[in-house]
Each structure stands twice: as C-alpha cells, then as structure tokens.
Scaffold this active site. Structure first.
Site, short mmCIF file in Angstrom:
data_model
loop_
_atom_site.label_atom_id
_atom_site.label_comp_id
_atom_site.label_asym_id
_atom_site.label_seq_id
_atom_site.Cartn_x
_atom_site.Cartn_y
_atom_site.Cartn_z
N ARG A 109 0.54 -1.20 -0.04
CA ARG A 109 0.02 0.01 0.11
C ARG A 109 0.92 1.07 -0.15
NH1 ARG A 109 -5.46 -1.25 2.56
NH2 ARG A 109 -5.28 0.85 2.93
N TYR A 218 0.35 -13.26 -1.29
CA TYR A 218 0.72 -12.80 -2.61
C TYR A 218 1.95 -12.07 -2.48
CZ TYR A 218 -2.17 -8.66 -1.13
OH TYR A 218 -2.81 -7.62 -0.35
N ASP A 302 -13.84 4.61 0.73
CA ASP A 302 -14.33 3.98 2.16
C ASP A 302 -15.34 5.00 2.65
OD1 ASP A 302 -12.99 1.70 1.64
OD2 ASP A 302 -11.91 1.74 3.62
#
Ligand code: FAD
Length: 395
Positions: A109, A218, A302
């Site tokens: 991120r 991942y 969000d």
C-alpha cells in the site's frame, strides 16, 4: 481564508484522496487537500488490484511507475486450509492482459500511495496540508467553505470527502449511523521472501479456505516480499475503540484463532513473527446516489462505500471513483452540483454491487458443512468460470 473559484477541496490523503487530487488536477482544477495525520503514509500491508484498477492507473500514465514496485502474479490458486488440496485456480498474467487490457497486480500500500503522491506533486496544482483535520463545512449553494480543527479555512467549488471509514464529511452530509463491526478480524503481516524457508516463498496469489476463516498470500515489492492476511471470525478482544483498533499481536494468537489447519499453512504462520490485528467494519451496500454526492459535496472510497475485503476491491473502487470524478469535472458548462450528480449516478450502483458481492464472498469463503462441500465441488468443476469476474474486471 484561502479561496479560488477554480479549486476543489479534498478531505483525506489516503489512496482515495490522493487519487482524487490527481484526477481533479488532470481535469484542470486546482486542489486543496487536507490530511489529518502529521505526515503522508500508509499501513504496512498489501493490496491486490484487478485489471479494472490497473487500467485506471494506466490511464493516468502510471504504468511504468507501477511496474517498478508491484508484482504481477501469473495465477490465483484456491486451496483447502484443512488439507492443502487445490480447489481451483484462475490464470492471471497474460490471460488477464488479453481479456481485460491490463494485468492483475499486487502491491504494498505504501508503494501505491507513493506512486500517487509523486504523480500529484508532479502535476503541480495541488496544495497539500498535513496535520489538518477537516472539522466542518458549509455548502453555500455557490461554493463550499471548510474549516479544519486548527482553524485553517478553505473555500472551493466542491468538497470531496475521501476521509475513510469514519468519514466526518459523510457524517455531516448524511447523518447516518456509524459503520458496523462485522465480527471478522484481520491478521496482517509482510515479510521479505528471503527470510522465509524456500518452500514457503511464493509468487502466486494463494487463497486458503477453511471453516469461518481464510488466509490470502501474495507477493509485493516486485516479488521480493510476501504479504499475508488471515481473516477469522471473532469478537474485538478488549472491547476497545474500533476506530483505533490496530494492534500488534503474536503468532501464537493467530495460531489459536486458526485452529487445526494443514501443515504448509501452519508453517507459513509460524515462520512470521510480527502480525498486526484489525477489526473489520463495513456498511450495508449503498442504497442510492445520495450516498455518493449531494449538492457540491461528493464522497469517495471508504467514506462512501466501505466494504469487507473479500473482493479485494475497496481501494480499487476508490480509484474508479476518482477516474469518474475526473470525467465529470472535465465536462464544461455544467453547474458543479450537476456534475457531481453525474458522478453519483455513474458510481453508486457499481459500488453497491461490489459491497454486496464482498459480503457474499465472505460467506462462501468461510462456509461450513454442506455449503462448504457444495462450494468445493463447484470450484473443482467450474474452476476459472467461477473465479473470474468479467463484469467487474471489464469495468
Ligand atoms: P483511507 O485509507 O481510510 O484514507 C482516509 C484518509 O483520510 C486517511 O489518511 C486519514 O488519516 C484521513 N482522514 C480521516 N479523517 C480526516 C479528516 N477529518 N480530515 C482530514 N483527513 C482525514 N482494497 C483493495 O482494493 N484490494 C485489496 O486487496 C484490499 N485488501 C484489504 C485487506 C484488508 C484486511 C482491509 C481492511 C482492506 C483491504 N482493502 C483492499 C480495502 C482498502 O484498504 C480500502 O478500501 C482503502 O484503503 C480505502 O482508501 P480511502 O482513501 O478511501 O480511505
């Protein structure tokens, strides 16, 4: 008072807020962005980006920047958390590129945040104010006036609330109930692959499914690091404030929460020393365009549509929101409120659909008993047809 007739105000400098700033400035607007944290940054965790999301970044000319920091796995594999059996797989890599015009990417991120921040700075028309918490705003009909807790006053043509799950812009705009606590907990970790035994390293997306739990792993950082997130059903342990509920936790807590799982999964968890724990919250899927924009105030990411992470698309929908905002802000000759209505109309149903599918996916991932049996049989039979999401990836 800082004012400019051609400027947009943005609350929040997370992935959504920075994407919005880039989008607005690419549409020809000056931007004033306020971020409450004293410095820009992101939590140490990864995100997956479907081709629908990578296409947005490509549209902003960020393909090369992305290539330098992301990983592009060739396959997503679903395994049983109980015995490691493969239940199904989805080819990514070239197949995704060919079908959807962009690859499937996995990224830290902080790396995505940095790519967006440097694009915003390069674009040159955004003023960034850190350590400034937006406190209140007034939509006067001819503009928006906003004020931060430190007394910074700003005026612009519109306000974009990209201030996340606990959005204060949303609170003032919609006056609705706070987000709901889902009863799901996420343990997250990120480790250099070189710190792991060779057998535990991986360049694929692997999803381990178990009763009332799942684990996703991942690669990030060009494949050099591995991101792992384990989601279990359980209550917030100490009843603390879920808004700040981001705890350091121990491997043994996660081991207890996972219970009996297969050896490879246990080995992976045991090999990682540092985990952080989040309580997951969401909202019911959006019920109308009014939840995405009203008058001169728009919500994005969000703030508008927090979702469970089971479609891996929360940040993706924030980026899509931003791309849509760019299109409506570039429309000339229309009043601002009308442009934001176009934005809301174009976005809310897709966002609601992804929110609803995320809830449904959670039930399927965590299924027990007969439902679990049916899921495993269907996945074995249908494989890629079940795991691919054309309506989402085509955008
Ligand atoms: P945030 O990241 O919450 O940013 C909001 C910003 O606003 C923050 O910087 C905050 O400090 C600031 N702010 C708040 N209030 C104010 C205020 N009053 N004034 C000024 N600033 C303020 N998404 C994906 O696409 N793919 C994934 O694989 C994925 N995996 C996930 C896994 C987990 C476990 C979780 C929990 C989420 C996952 N998500 C994923 C979802 C994704 O993390 C979020 O949807 C995304 O980060 C939302 O970005 P945002 O900018 O809207 O909000």
């Amino acid at each position: 008072m800082q004012e400019d007739d051609q400027q947009i105000l943005i609350a929040g400098g997370g992935i959504g807020g920075l994407a919005a700033a880039l989008a607005c400035s690419r549409a020809g607007w000056a931007v004033q962005l306020v971020e409450r944290a004293p410095a820009f940054g992101e939590v140490g965790a990864g995100i997956q980006m479907g081709p629908n999301v990578v296409r947005v970044l490509q549209g902003w000319g960020l393909e090369q920047a992305l290539k330098q920091v992301a990983a592009f796995p060739d396959v997503l594999r679903v395994r049983s958390a109980a015995n490691a059996d493969e239940l199904g797989s989805l080819r990514l890599g070239e197949r995704t590129r060919a079908l959807y015009g962009a690859p499937y990417a996995t990224i830290h991120r902080a790396d995505l945040h940095r790519v967006l921040l440097s694009a915003v700075v390069q674009q040159g028309s955004t003023a960034l104010h850190v350590g400034q918490r937006l406190e209140s705003f007034v939509d006067t009909g001819s503009g928006v006036q906003a004020q931060t807790a430190d007394g910074l006053q700003l005026q612009g043509q519109a306000l974009v609330g990209a201030d996340g799950l606990w959005s204060s812009v949303r609170q003032q705009l919609l006056h609705d109930a706070p987000p709901r606590v889902t009863g799901h907990l996420a343990y997250r970790a990120m480790v250099p692959q070189s710190d792991l035994p060779a057998a535990l390293r991986g360049q694929e997306v692997t999803v381990w499914l178990g009763p009332k739990l799942h684990v996703v792993q991942y690669p990030v950082r060009g494949g050099e690091w591995l991101n792992v997130v384990a989601i279990v059903e359980g209550a917030v342990a100490d009843g603390g404030d879920v808004q700040d509920w981001d705890h350091a936790t121990h491997t043994r807590d996660l081991q207890t929460a996972l219970g009996n799982t297969c050896r490879p999964l246990q080995d992976l968890v045991a090999a990682i020393q540092t985990w952080r724990l989040w309580a997951l919250c969401d909202r019911t899927p959006m019920a109308g365009a009014h939840e995405q924009a009203q008058g001169r105030v728009a919500l994005l990411g969000d703030a508008a549509h927090p979702m469970r992470p089971y479609m891996a698309q929360g940040a993706g929908m924030a980026l899509e929101d931003a791309a849509c905002l760019q299109r409506v802000l570039a429309e000339s000759g229309l009043p601002m409120a009308q442009r934001l209505q176009h934005y809301a109309q174009q976005r809310w149903q897709r966002n609601a659909r992804v929110q609803a599918r995320s809830i449904r996916n959670g039930r399927i991932f965590h299924a027990t008993g007969l439902v679990r049996w049916g899921r495993d049989v269907s996945m074995r039979l249908l494989g890629e047809r079940l795991l691919d999401v054309p309506w989402l990836y085509r955008g």
